[in-house]
Design a protein around this motif. Sequence first.
Motif, PDB file in Angstrom:
ATOM      1  N   VAL A   1       0.844  -1.190   0.000  1.00 19.33           N
ATOM      2  CA  VAL A   1       0.000   0.000   0.000  1.00 19.33           C
ATOM      3  C   VAL A   1       0.882   1.243   0.000  1.00 19.33           C
ATOM      4  CG1 VAL A   1      -1.888   1.193   1.162  1.00 19.33           C
ATOM      5  CG2 VAL A   1      -1.680  -1.300   1.362  1.00 19.33           C
ATOM      6  N   VAL A   2       0.500   2.216  -0.807  1.00 17.94           N
ATOM      7  CA  VAL A   2       1.181   3.504  -0.885  1.00 17.94           C
ATOM      8  C   VAL A   2       0.221   4.572  -0.377  1.00 17.94           C
ATOM      9  CG1 VAL A   2       2.484   5.059  -2.381  1.00 17.94           C
ATOM     10  CG2 VAL A   2       2.237   2.660  -3.005  1.00 17.94           C
ATOM     11  N   ASP A   3       0.723   5.516   0.384  1.00 12.19           N
ATOM     12  CA  ASP A   3      -0.126   6.608   0.848  1.00 12.19           C
ATOM     13  C   ASP A   3      -0.720   7.350  -0.347  1.00 12.19           C
ATOM     14  OD1 ASP A   3      -1.139   8.366   2.960  1.00 12.19           O
ATOM     15  OD2 ASP A   3       0.173   9.861   2.039  1.00 12.19           O
ATOM     16  N   SER A   4      -2.030   7.594  -0.308  1.00 10.12           N
ATOM     17  CA  SER A   4      -2.709   8.299  -1.399  1.00 10.12           C
ATOM     18  C   SER A   4      -3.956   8.969  -0.851  1.00 10.12           C
ATOM     19  CB  SER A   4      -3.092   7.318  -2.523  1.00 10.12           C
ATOM     20  OG  SER A   4      -4.052   6.381  -2.068  1.00 10.12           O
ATOM     21  N   PRO A   5      -4.469   9.983  -1.552  1.00  5.35           N
ATOM     22  CA  PRO A   5      -5.624  10.740  -1.040  1.00  5.35           C
ATOM     23  C   PRO A   5      -6.856   9.880  -0.772  1.00  5.35           C
ATOM     24  CG  PRO A   5      -4.560  11.960  -2.803  1.00  5.35           C
ATOM     25  CD  PRO A   5      -3.906  10.606  -2.767  1.00  5.35           C
ATOM     26  N   GLN A   6      -7.157   8.934  -1.675  1.00 13.68           N
ATOM     27  CA  GLN A   6      -8.331   8.083  -1.498  1.00 13.68           C
ATOM     28  C   GLN A   6      -8.005   6.775  -0.775  1.00 13.68           C
ATOM     29  OE1 GLN A   6     -11.085   7.610  -4.847  1.00 13.68           O
ATOM     30  NE2 GLN A   6      -9.950   9.175  -5.956  1.00 13.68           N
ATOM     31  N   GLY A   7      -6.728   6.528  -0.527  1.00  8.92           N
ATOM     32  CA  GLY A   7      -6.335   5.308   0.178  1.00  8.92           C
ATOM     33  C   GLY A   7      -6.522   4.047  -0.635  1.00  8.92           C
ATOM     34  N   ASN A   8      -6.368   4.163  -1.961  1.00  9.78           N
ATOM     35  CA  ASN A   8      -6.702   3.040  -2.844  1.00  9.78           C
ATOM     36  C   ASN A   8      -5.544   2.553  -3.714  1.00  9.78           C
ATOM     37  OD1 ASN A   8      -6.574   5.364  -4.452  1.00  9.78           O
ATOM     38  ND2 ASN A   8      -8.141   4.624  -5.876  1.00  9.78           N
ATOM     39  N   VAL A   9      -4.296   2.958  -3.416  1.00  4.12           N
ATOM     40  CA  VAL A   9      -3.193   2.674  -4.339  1.00  4.12           C
ATOM     41  C   VAL A   9      -2.229   1.648  -3.769  1.00  4.12           C
ATOM     42  CG1 VAL A   9      -1.257   3.661  -5.632  1.00  4.12           C
ATOM     43  CG2 VAL A   9      -3.368   4.970  -5.354  1.00  4.12           C
ATOM     44  N   VAL A  10      -1.822   0.728  -4.648  1.00  4.58           N
ATOM     45  CA  VAL A  10      -0.869  -0.338  -4.336  1.00  4.58           C
ATOM     46  C   VAL A  10       0.257  -0.272  -5.359  1.00  4.58           C
ATOM     47  CG1 VAL A  10      -0.552  -2.854  -4.254  1.00  4.58           C
ATOM     48  CG2 VAL A  10      -2.638  -1.825  -3.327  1.00  4.58           C
ATOM     49  N   ALA A  11       1.488  -0.502  -4.909  1.00  4.37           N
ATOM     50  CA  ALA A  11       2.650  -0.519  -5.811  1.00  4.37           C
ATOM     51  C   ALA A  11       3.167  -1.938  -5.963  1.00  4.37           C
ATOM     52  CB  ALA A  11       3.760   0.376  -5.266  1.00  4.37           C
ATOM     53  N   THR A  12       3.637  -2.262  -7.153  1.00  2.08           N
ATOM     54  CA  THR A  12       4.274  -3.553  -7.418  1.00  2.08           C
ATOM     55  C   THR A  12       5.175  -3.390  -8.640  1.00  2.08           C
ATOM     56  OG1 THR A  12       3.860  -5.949  -7.625  1.00  2.08           O
ATOM     57  CG2 THR A  12       2.462  -4.475  -8.943  1.00  2.08           C
ATOM     58  N   ALA A  13       5.766  -4.488  -9.101  1.00  2.00           N
ATOM     59  CA  ALA A  13       6.603  -4.443 -10.296  1.00  2.00           C
ATOM     60  C   ALA A  13       5.744  -4.518 -11.551  1.00  2.00           C
ATOM     61  CB  ALA A  13       7.592  -5.599 -10.283  1.00  2.00           C
ATOM     62  N   ALA A  14       6.164  -3.837 -12.609  1.00  3.46           N
ATOM     63  CA  ALA A  14       5.410  -3.876 -13.864  1.00  3.46           C
ATOM     64  C   ALA A  14       5.325  -5.295 -14.414  1.00  3.46           C
ATOM     65  CB  ALA A  14       6.049  -2.946 -14.887  1.00  3.46           C
TER      66      ALA A  14
END
Length: 245
Positions: free
Chosen positions: A35-48
């Motif tokens: 999970v990545v901090d974001s305004p809506q709290g809906n973002v996840v980071a991973t490898a392409a």
Amino acid sequence: MFVKDAGGYEDRAVLPFPTVGVLMAGGEHWCTASVVDSPQGNVVATAAHCVAPAGEDGVPGEAAHDGLAIGELSFAPAFSGEGSGQQPLGLWKVRSVQVDERWSKWGEDTADFAFLSVEPDAEGRSLQEVVGRGEAPKPVWTSGYEREVTVVGYPESEHNPENKPVACTTQSRHDEDDPAMLYISCSGFWTGTSGSPWIADRGGPGRPGQLIGVLSGGDTDVDSTAALFDDRAKALYERAAKATG
């Protein structure tokens, strides 16, 4: 143990890495994501490479990194095995995938990162509400290479039958073989840890640090590389953060 959240105190276990979990494809462990901090709290980071085939010579690829179809994606933070009892913070459906054309058309390792948006849960809560608003690191786009980083990932079950995350805090530096990539030397990062967050200056609960990249590859379980986030990564993150459907 009682833990304070936005709604008061609730009785639940304190998890060492609540924002890190397994990216699942077709219901099976595929990669690691966070999970990545974001305004809506809906973002996840991973490898392409976990979410899109690598392109070549300007032509999009047709198969995933292991030759299989990727399938429907979902994210299980704080994963400890298949089944609801081992997914203590739920299973979150991926709504959209944002990948740079440098990866999807050209397969450039320096663009091997992706940002995903996930749907709210059945109660309408955001992912970040559930894992803890103060636990998700903020992404940064202008980091240097030499940082103290904490890297957390989930190896596949062959090397990790208990489905526990492996973690390492060490110094990152330029990769000798490809100076444009980040490099660390830490054992245990087997297949399945692709997408693991590289978090600089993490200080424990309430001090989540800065996300500067995600694990891309490595020749052994000891040698790991990551693409450093840049302005193009920022653009992907911003698209994921705005995704609503």
